[in-house]
Design a protein around this motif. Structure first.
Motif, PDB file in Angstrom:
ATOM      1  N   ALA A 199       0.830  -1.203   0.000  1.00  0.00           N
ATOM      2  CA  ALA A 199       0.000   0.000   0.000  1.00  0.00           C
ATOM      3  C   ALA A 199       0.865   1.254   0.000  1.00  0.00           C
ATOM      4  O   ALA A 199       0.596   2.222  -0.733  1.00  0.00           O
ATOM      5  CB  ALA A 199      -0.934  -0.011   1.205  1.00  0.00           C
ATOM      6  N   ALA A 200       1.924   1.267   0.818  1.00  0.00           N
ATOM      7  CA  ALA A 200       2.817   2.428   0.863  1.00  0.00           C
ATOM      8  C   ALA A 200       3.526   2.631  -0.473  1.00  0.00           C
ATOM      9  O   ALA A 200       3.607   3.756  -0.995  1.00  0.00           O
ATOM     10  CB  ALA A 200       3.840   2.248   1.988  1.00  0.00           C
ATOM     11  N   LEU A 201       4.027   1.549  -1.047  1.00  0.00           N
ATOM     12  CA  LEU A 201       4.723   1.651  -2.326  1.00  0.00           C
ATOM     13  C   LEU A 201       3.781   2.124  -3.429  1.00  0.00           C
ATOM     14  O   LEU A 201       4.158   2.961  -4.262  1.00  0.00           O
ATOM     15  CB  LEU A 201       5.331   0.297  -2.695  1.00  0.00           C
ATOM     16  CG  LEU A 201       6.499  -0.180  -1.829  1.00  0.00           C
ATOM     17  CD1 LEU A 201       6.843  -1.629  -2.144  1.00  0.00           C
ATOM     18  CD2 LEU A 201       7.724   0.706  -2.023  1.00  0.00           C
ATOM     19  N   SER A 202       2.571   1.590  -3.456  1.00  0.00           N
ATOM     20  CA  SER A 202       1.606   1.988  -4.482  1.00  0.00           C
ATOM     21  C   SER A 202       1.305   3.474  -4.398  1.00  0.00           C
ATOM     22  O   SER A 202       1.229   4.174  -5.422  1.00  0.00           O
ATOM     23  CB  SER A 202       0.307   1.183  -4.331  1.00  0.00           C
ATOM     24  OG  SER A 202       0.529  -0.184  -4.583  1.00  0.00           O
ATOM     25  N   GLU A 203       1.136   3.981  -3.182  1.00  0.00           N
ATOM     26  CA  GLU A 203       0.838   5.399  -3.005  1.00  0.00           C
ATOM     27  C   GLU A 203       1.995   6.272  -3.478  1.00  0.00           C
ATOM     28  O   GLU A 203       1.796   7.272  -4.192  1.00  0.00           O
ATOM     29  CB  GLU A 203       0.525   5.674  -1.531  1.00  0.00           C
ATOM     30  CG  GLU A 203       0.095   7.092  -1.245  1.00  0.00           C
ATOM     31  CD  GLU A 203      -0.433   7.280   0.166  1.00  0.00           C
ATOM     32  OE1 GLU A 203      -0.336   8.411   0.685  1.00  0.00           O
ATOM     33  OE2 GLU A 203      -0.937   6.297   0.748  1.00  0.00           O
ATOM     34  N   LEU A 204       3.204   5.911  -3.117  1.00  0.00           N
ATOM     35  CA  LEU A 204       4.368   6.708  -3.505  1.00  0.00           C
ATOM     36  C   LEU A 204       4.622   6.634  -5.007  1.00  0.00           C
ATOM     37  O   LEU A 204       4.894   7.652  -5.657  1.00  0.00           O
ATOM     38  CB  LEU A 204       5.595   6.235  -2.722  1.00  0.00           C
ATOM     39  CG  LEU A 204       5.553   6.461  -1.217  1.00  0.00           C
ATOM     40  CD1 LEU A 204       6.702   5.732  -0.527  1.00  0.00           C
ATOM     41  CD2 LEU A 204       5.585   7.953  -0.879  1.00  0.00           C
ATOM     42  N   ARG A 205       4.527   5.450  -5.556  1.00  0.00           N
ATOM     43  CA  ARG A 205       4.806   5.293  -6.982  1.00  0.00           C
ATOM     44  C   ARG A 205       3.765   5.994  -7.839  1.00  0.00           C
ATOM     45  O   ARG A 205       4.072   6.489  -8.930  1.00  0.00           O
ATOM     46  CB  ARG A 205       4.890   3.807  -7.336  1.00  0.00           C
ATOM     47  CG  ARG A 205       6.094   3.103  -6.688  1.00  0.00           C
ATOM     48  CD  ARG A 205       6.052   1.614  -6.912  1.00  0.00           C
ATOM     49  NE  ARG A 205       6.322   1.270  -8.286  1.00  0.00           N
ATOM     50  CZ  ARG A 205       6.072   0.082  -8.816  1.00  0.00           C
ATOM     51  NH1 ARG A 205       5.539  -0.863  -8.078  1.00  0.00           N
ATOM     52  NH2 ARG A 205       6.353  -0.157 -10.075  1.00  0.00           N
ATOM     53  N   ALA A 206       2.521   6.043  -7.358  1.00  0.00           N
ATOM     54  CA  ALA A 206       1.476   6.753  -8.089  1.00  0.00           C
ATOM     55  C   ALA A 206       1.779   8.239  -8.191  1.00  0.00           C
ATOM     56  O   ALA A 206       1.270   8.928  -9.090  1.00  0.00           O
ATOM     57  CB  ALA A 206       0.130   6.534  -7.396  1.00  0.00           C
ATOM     58  N   GLU A 207       2.606   8.745  -7.280  1.00  0.00           N
ATOM     59  CA  GLU A 207       2.996  10.152  -7.289  1.00  0.00           C
ATOM     60  C   GLU A 207       4.318  10.375  -8.025  1.00  0.00           C
ATOM     61  O   GLU A 207       4.875  11.478  -7.988  1.00  0.00           O
ATOM     62  CB  GLU A 207       3.105  10.661  -5.851  1.00  0.00           C
ATOM     63  CG  GLU A 207       1.791  10.578  -5.089  1.00  0.00           C
ATOM     64  CD  GLU A 207       1.937  10.918  -3.619  1.00  0.00           C
ATOM     65  OE1 GLU A 207       2.964  11.548  -3.264  1.00  0.00           O
ATOM     66  OE2 GLU A 207       1.054  10.559  -2.824  1.00  0.00           O
ATOM     67  N   GLY A 208       4.820   9.322  -8.675  1.00  0.00           N
ATOM     68  CA  GLY A 208       6.051   9.459  -9.450  1.00  0.00           C
ATOM     69  C   GLY A 208       7.323   9.316  -8.648  1.00  0.00           C
ATOM     70  O   GLY A 208       8.412   9.632  -9.143  1.00  0.00           O
ATOM     71  N   ILE A 209       7.225   8.837  -7.422  1.00  0.00           N
ATOM     72  CA  ILE A 209       8.406   8.637  -6.570  1.00  0.00           C
ATOM     73  C   ILE A 209       8.954   7.237  -6.810  1.00  0.00           C
ATOM     74  O   ILE A 209       8.195   6.260  -6.770  1.00  0.00           O
ATOM     75  CB  ILE A 209       8.048   8.831  -5.078  1.00  0.00           C
ATOM     76  CG1 ILE A 209       7.619  10.281  -4.846  1.00  0.00           C
ATOM     77  CG2 ILE A 209       9.228   8.468  -4.179  1.00  0.00           C
ATOM     78  CD1 ILE A 209       7.065  10.545  -3.461  1.00  0.00           C
ATOM     79  N   GLU A 210      10.244   7.131  -7.071  1.00  0.00           N
ATOM     80  CA  GLU A 210      10.861   5.823  -7.312  1.00  0.00           C
ATOM     81  C   GLU A 210      11.049   5.116  -5.972  1.00  0.00           C
ATOM     82  O   GLU A 210      11.899   5.492  -5.160  1.00  0.00           O
ATOM     83  CB  GLU A 210      12.210   5.970  -8.015  1.00  0.00           C
ATOM     84  CG  GLU A 210      12.821   4.625  -8.392  1.00  0.00           C
ATOM     85  CD  GLU A 210      14.126   4.756  -9.157  1.00  0.00           C
ATOM     86  OE1 GLU A 210      14.877   3.761  -9.199  1.00  0.00           O
ATOM     87  OE2 GLU A 210      14.404   5.846  -9.707  1.00  0.00           O
ATOM     88  N   ALA A 211      10.227   4.111  -5.739  1.00  0.00           N
ATOM     89  CA  ALA A 211      10.258   3.407  -4.452  1.00  0.00           C
ATOM     90  C   ALA A 211      10.169   1.912  -4.678  1.00  0.00           C
ATOM     91  O   ALA A 211       9.372   1.440  -5.489  1.00  0.00           O
ATOM     92  CB  ALA A 211       9.102   3.878  -3.564  1.00  0.00           C
ATOM     93  N   HIS A 212      11.005   1.177  -3.980  1.00  0.00           N
ATOM     94  CA  HIS A 212      11.012  -0.277  -4.006  1.00  0.00           C
ATOM     95  C   HIS A 212      10.896  -0.757  -2.564  1.00  0.00           C
ATOM     96  O   HIS A 212      11.099   0.013  -1.621  1.00  0.00           O
ATOM     97  CB  HIS A 212      12.304  -0.821  -4.626  1.00  0.00           C
ATOM     98  CG  HIS A 212      12.762  -0.049  -5.818  1.00  0.00           C
ATOM     99  ND1 HIS A 212      12.157  -0.150  -7.037  1.00  0.00           N
ATOM    100  CD2 HIS A 212      13.752   0.870  -5.974  1.00  0.00           C
ATOM    101  CE1 HIS A 212      12.757   0.654  -7.902  1.00  0.00           C
ATOM    102  NE2 HIS A 212      13.729   1.281  -7.277  1.00  0.00           N
ATOM    103  N   GLY A 213      10.595  -2.025  -2.382  1.00  0.00           N
ATOM    104  CA  GLY A 213      10.456  -2.495  -1.019  1.00  0.00           C
ATOM    105  C   GLY A 213      10.759  -3.962  -0.864  1.00  0.00           C
ATOM    106  O   GLY A 213      10.737  -4.719  -1.845  1.00  0.00           O
ATOM    107  N   GLN A 214      11.054  -4.362   0.355  1.00  0.00           N
ATOM    108  CA  GLN A 214      11.276  -5.775   0.619  1.00  0.00           C
ATOM    109  C   GLN A 214      10.955  -6.104   2.073  1.00  0.00           C
ATOM    110  O   GLN A 214      11.119  -5.279   2.970  1.00  0.00           O
ATOM    111  CB  GLN A 214      12.716  -6.180   0.293  1.00  0.00           C
ATOM    112  CG  GLN A 214      13.774  -5.562   1.172  1.00  0.00           C
ATOM    113  CD  GLN A 214      15.186  -5.806   0.658  1.00  0.00           C
ATOM    114  OE1 GLN A 214      15.466  -5.575  -0.511  1.00  0.00           O
ATOM    115  NE2 GLN A 214      16.060  -6.286   1.525  1.00  0.00           N
TER     116      GLN A 214
END
Length: 281
Positions: free
Chosen positions: A200-215
């Motif tokens: 959920a956090a990654l989806s929100e950030l990426r939708a705003e154009g922020i390059e975010a990955h997670g593990q």
């Protein structure tokens, strides 16, 4: 009759677009014509598993495409691919499948290179055998100002203060974010709640154009953070916790230990329980 070209294996990931690497390949081509095989390994975490693995592969793929296009524009035949493996395994696979005459490996400078900390250039040199190997240092961060920011958070990963701080850091300058969520239970293979929060956090950030990955990572947050710092180029760390005594991480002095040992700036973001977003089931 076509000219026979020396086949050069080029191995890099974050430094693929580094001017130093492109120049090294061009310089080698000036000595005698070459064909470049470009490999972009995508590392797996040593513990846990990657969430949104496609984003890591996509980022590596964009860098690879840019490098292949630059080499072709310089008159150097080039092709390549993204490997879902570490650099050493990727090189072993290529050497088993293709004829390779020489190898060029590109890394960040020693102070920030996970590959150098793991002695991977020396290990690749061993498997290269008698093939010449050139090591190119590309200081991409110094040239572009781009930073790799490690975010360590679990239950607070959807906290409004943390997400707002990530947004603010993205506005301050070019940055990529690796969000590590330590496993809540080391004895189970699946962590659905942690994964839902992280997605959920990654989806929100990426939708705003922020390059975010997670593990999802090692259950101990200090170990998870230090493994990421050891394996990746990390320029900054953001740790998110609940306040005071509610936080087991603070009781174990996580922030202080990372500030002592990480050798990069460590920022602490506190999230109150009332500031957490709900995550859809």
């Amino acid at each position: 009759m076509s000219e026979e070209r020396t086949v050069v294996l080029v191995v890099a990931n974050e430094t693929l677009t580094g001017a130093e690497l492109i120049e090294a390949v061009r310089r080698r081509n000036e000595e005698s014509p070459i064909r470049a095989v470009v490999v972009a390994p995508v590392n797996e975490p040593r513990a846990g598993y990657v969430v949104y693995e496609d984003s890591r592969r996509a980022a590596a793929g964009r860098r690879l495409d840019s490098t292949v296009e630059a080499l072709r524009a310089a008159g150097i035949p080039a092709h390549g691919g993204v490997f879902h493996a570490g650099p050493l395994d990727a090189v072993k696979d290529i050497l088993a499948q293709e004829h390779i005459d020489e190898i060029i490996v590109s890394t960040h400078p020693a102070a920030t290179s996970g590959w150098l900390r793991r002695n991977l250039v020396d290990e690749i040199r061993k498997v290269a055998g008698e093939r010449p190997l050139e090591h190119v240092v590309a200081d991409v961060a110094a040239r572009t100002g781009a930073a790799n920011v490690l975010v360590v958070a679990n239950e607070t990963v959807l906290g409004r203060p943390l997400l707002d701080r990530i947004r603010a850091r993205a506005r301050e300058g070019q940055a990529s974010f690796l969000i590590v969520s330590p496993q809540s239970d080391a004895h189970t293979a699946e962590h659905p709640e942690a994964e839902r929060r992280l997605r959920a956090a990654l989806s929100e950030l990426r939708a705003e154009g922020i390059e975010a990955h997670g593990q999802i990572a090692h259950p101990d947050p200090y170990t998870a953070a230090m493994q990421a710092i050891h394996d990746e180029r990390i320029d900054e760390v953001i740790v998110s916790t609940f306040p005071g005594e509610r936080s087991g991480w603070l009781r174990r002095d996580l922030v202080g230990r990372l500030r002592s040992d990480a050798k990069v700036p460590v920022e602490h973001v506190i999230v109150e329980a009332a500031q957490l977003q709900e995550v859809a089931a």
